[in-house]
Design a protein around this motif. Structure first.
Motif, PDB file in Angstrom:
ATOM      1  N   SER A  59      -2.574  -1.390 -12.770  1.00  0.00           N
ATOM      2  CA  SER A  59      -3.495  -1.609 -11.657  1.00  0.00           C
ATOM      3  C   SER A  59      -3.311  -0.556 -10.563  1.00  0.00           C
ATOM      4  N   THR A  60      -4.421  -0.081 -10.030  1.00  0.00           N
ATOM      5  CA  THR A  60      -4.377   0.882  -8.926  1.00  0.00           C
ATOM      6  C   THR A  60      -4.842   0.208  -7.635  1.00  0.00           C
ATOM      7  N   GLU A  61      -4.937  -1.092  -7.667  1.00  0.00           N
ATOM      8  CA  GLU A  61      -5.441  -1.843  -6.519  1.00  0.00           C
ATOM      9  C   GLU A  61      -4.601  -1.586  -5.268  1.00  0.00           C
ATOM     10  N   GLY A  62      -5.286  -1.304  -4.183  1.00  0.00           N
ATOM     11  CA  GLY A  62      -4.603  -1.140  -2.901  1.00  0.00           C
ATOM     12  C   GLY A  62      -3.908   0.191  -2.688  1.00  0.00           C
ATOM     13  N   LEU A  63      -3.993   1.087  -3.656  1.00  0.00           N
ATOM     14  CA  LEU A  63      -3.316   2.372  -3.479  1.00  0.00           C
ATOM     15  C   LEU A  63      -4.105   3.242  -2.506  1.00  0.00           C
ATOM     16  N   ARG A  64      -3.426   3.695  -1.464  1.00  0.00           N
ATOM     17  CA  ARG A  64      -4.046   4.628  -0.528  1.00  0.00           C
ATOM     18  C   ARG A  64      -2.934   5.484   0.047  1.00  0.00           C
ATOM     19  N   SER A  65      -3.296   6.651   0.493  1.00  0.00           N
ATOM     20  CA  SER A  65      -2.318   7.568   1.049  1.00  0.00           C
ATOM     21  C   SER A  65      -1.969   7.136   2.472  1.00  0.00           C
ATOM     22  N   LYS A  66      -0.675   6.988   2.756  1.00  0.00           N
ATOM     23  CA  LYS A  66      -0.262   6.565   4.103  1.00  0.00           C
ATOM     24  C   LYS A  66       0.936   7.366   4.576  1.00  0.00           C
ATOM     25  N   SER A  67       1.065   7.396   5.883  1.00  0.00           N
ATOM     26  CA  SER A  67       2.175   8.108   6.499  1.00  0.00           C
ATOM     27  C   SER A  67       3.413   7.220   6.537  1.00  0.00           C
ATOM     28  N   ILE A  68       4.545   7.862   6.426  1.00  0.00           N
ATOM     29  CA  ILE A  68       5.807   7.137   6.516  1.00  0.00           C
ATOM     30  C   ILE A  68       5.929   6.451   7.887  1.00  0.00           C
ATOM     31  N   ASP A  69       5.203   6.970   8.871  1.00  0.00           N
ATOM     32  CA  ASP A  69       5.235   6.370  10.210  1.00  0.00           C
ATOM     33  C   ASP A  69       4.737   4.935  10.220  1.00  0.00           C
ATOM     34  N   GLU A  70       3.865   4.589   9.261  1.00  0.00           N
ATOM     35  CA  GLU A  70       3.374   3.206   9.164  1.00  0.00           C
ATOM     36  C   GLU A  70       4.515   2.221   8.940  1.00  0.00           C
ATOM     37  N   PHE A  71       5.610   2.715   8.372  1.00  0.00           N
ATOM     38  CA  PHE A  71       6.715   1.833   8.002  1.00  0.00           C
ATOM     39  C   PHE A  71       7.910   1.925   8.931  1.00  0.00           C
ATOM     40  N   ARG A  72       7.783   2.682  10.017  1.00  0.00           N
ATOM     41  CA  ARG A  72       8.895   2.808  10.966  1.00  0.00           C
ATOM     42  C   ARG A  72       9.316   1.417  11.450  1.00  0.00           C
ATOM     43  N   GLY A  73      10.610   1.197  11.490  1.00  0.00           N
ATOM     44  CA  GLY A  73      11.102  -0.081  11.986  1.00  0.00           C
ATOM     45  C   GLY A  73      11.160  -1.174  10.938  1.00  0.00           C
ATOM     46  N   GLU A  74      10.609  -0.930   9.749  1.00  0.00           N
ATOM     47  CA  GLU A  74      10.697  -1.932   8.683  1.00  0.00           C
ATOM     48  C   GLU A  74      11.965  -1.699   7.875  1.00  0.00           C
ATOM     49  N   HIS A  75      12.473  -2.774   7.289  1.00  0.00           N
ATOM     50  CA  HIS A  75      13.671  -2.641   6.456  1.00  0.00           C
ATOM     51  C   HIS A  75      13.277  -2.464   4.998  1.00  0.00           C
ATOM     52  N   PHE A  76      13.929  -1.535   4.326  1.00  0.00           N
ATOM     53  CA  PHE A  76      13.759  -1.362   2.887  1.00  0.00           C
ATOM     54  C   PHE A  76      15.128  -1.382   2.240  1.00  0.00           C
ATOM     55  N   ASP A  77      15.228  -2.077   1.114  1.00  0.00           N
ATOM     56  CA  ASP A  77      16.489  -2.109   0.380  1.00  0.00           C
ATOM     57  C   ASP A  77      16.755  -0.762  -0.280  1.00  0.00           C
ATOM     58  N   ALA A  86      10.668  15.881   0.549  1.00  0.00           N
ATOM     59  CA  ALA A  86      10.708  14.544   1.147  1.00  0.00           C
ATOM     60  C   ALA A  86      12.146  14.080   1.322  1.00  0.00           C
ATOM     61  N   ALA A  87      13.010  14.419   0.381  1.00  0.00           N
ATOM     62  CA  ALA A  87      14.413  14.012   0.479  1.00  0.00           C
ATOM     63  C   ALA A  87      15.030  14.588   1.749  1.00  0.00           C
ATOM     64  N   ALA A  88      14.721  15.844   2.032  1.00  0.00           N
ATOM     65  CA  ALA A  88      15.266  16.483   3.229  1.00  0.00           C
ATOM     66  C   ALA A  88      14.716  15.835   4.492  1.00  0.00           C
ATOM     67  N   GLU A  89      13.445  15.446   4.476  1.00  0.00           N
ATOM     68  CA  GLU A  89      12.817  14.892   5.666  1.00  0.00           C
ATOM     69  C   GLU A  89      13.113  13.403   5.868  1.00  0.00           C
ATOM     70  N   CYS A  90      13.578  12.727   4.833  1.00  0.00           N
ATOM     71  CA  CYS A  90      13.759  11.282   4.931  1.00  0.00           C
ATOM     72  C   CYS A  90      15.200  10.845   5.102  1.00  0.00           C
ATOM     73  N   LEU A  91      16.090  11.784   5.257  1.00  0.00           N
ATOM     74  CA  LEU A  91      17.498  11.423   5.359  1.00  0.00           C
ATOM     75  C   LEU A  91      17.768  10.514   6.545  1.00  0.00           C
ATOM     76  N   SER A  92      16.939  10.624   7.574  1.00  0.00           N
ATOM     77  CA  SER A  92      17.229   9.871   8.788  1.00  0.00           C
ATOM     78  C   SER A  92      16.329   8.649   8.952  1.00  0.00           C
ATOM     79  N   LEU A  93      15.795   8.129   7.850  1.00  0.00           N
ATOM     80  CA  LEU A  93      14.893   6.988   7.968  1.00  0.00           C
ATOM     81  C   LEU A  93      15.691   5.746   8.347  1.00  0.00           C
ATOM     82  N   PRO A  94      15.458   5.209   9.548  1.00  0.00           N
ATOM     83  CA  PRO A  94      16.196   4.018   9.947  1.00  0.00           C
ATOM     84  C   PRO A  94      15.705   2.811   9.159  1.00  0.00           C
TER      85      PRO A  94
END
Length: 137
Positions: A59-77, A86-94
Motif C-alpha cells: 500500500s502507498t496510502e498516505g505517502l507524501r514527502s515531508k520535512s523532518i521538522d514536522e517531527f521535531r519534539g516527537e519521540h522515536f524508538d 541524511a546520516a550526517a544531518e540527523c546525528l543531532s535529532l532530539p
C-alpha cells in the motif's frame, strides 16, 4: 510489548528510499512498528516509488514527502537514515532512541535499469532482518 515501536526513516529528499522503507515496514509488521518517513530537504515522492510498491502489492496510502521538522519534539524508538548525507544531518535529532545508518543508492539518480525495484528489494531485505531482530525482546 504493549505499544508499537516508532520508527522514522530519513533520507535527503523523502522522494524514494525513506518512502519505500516506511511503506515496507508498515507492510511487513504494522503490529509491532509504527513507520514514518521524512527528508532533510523534502521534495515530492517520485512516481516510480509508487509504481515499485504497487508492483509488489504494498500500500502507498498516505505517502507524501515531508520535512523532518514536522517531527521535531516527537519521540522515536529508532531513527534510520538511508543515505550518508541524511546520516550526517540527523546525528543531532532530539527524541531519538537508537540511531541506525543504512546506506542505499538513490534510485532517483541511478542509471541502473530497474533501479527502483532493486532498491526496494534491498530495503525490504534489510527491513525483514530489522523486524526479526527487534521483535526478539
Amino acid at each position: 510489548m504493549t505499544s508499537k515501536a516508532r520508527v522514522l526513516f530519513v533520507c535527503t529528499a523523502n522522494a524514494a528510499r525513506s518512502q519505500l522503507a516506511q511503506a515496507l515496514l508498515r507492510h511487513t509488521d504494522s503490529e509491532h512498528f509504527e513507520a514514518f518517513s521524512a527528508g532533510t530537504t523534502p521534495t515530492q515522492v517520485d512516481p516510480r516509488t509508487f509504481e515499485a510498491l504497487s508492483h509488489i502489492g504494498v500500500s502507498t496510502e498516505g505517502l507524501r514527502s515531508k520535512s523532518i521538522d514536522e517531527f521535531r519534539g516527537e519521540h522515536f524508538d529508532y531513527v534510520i537514515t538511508l543515505c550518508d548525507k541524511a546520516a550526517a544531518e540527523c546525528l543531532s535529532l532530539p527524541g531519538a532512541g537508537e540511531a541506525l545508518a543504512w546506506s542505499f543508492e538513490d534510485p532517483v539518480t541511478s542509471t541502473k535499469p530497474d533501479a527502483f525495484r532493486h532498491t526496494l528489494h534491498e530495503i525490504h531485505e534489510r527491513i525483514k532482518m530489522f523486524v526479526l531482530v527487534k521483535n526478539k525482546h
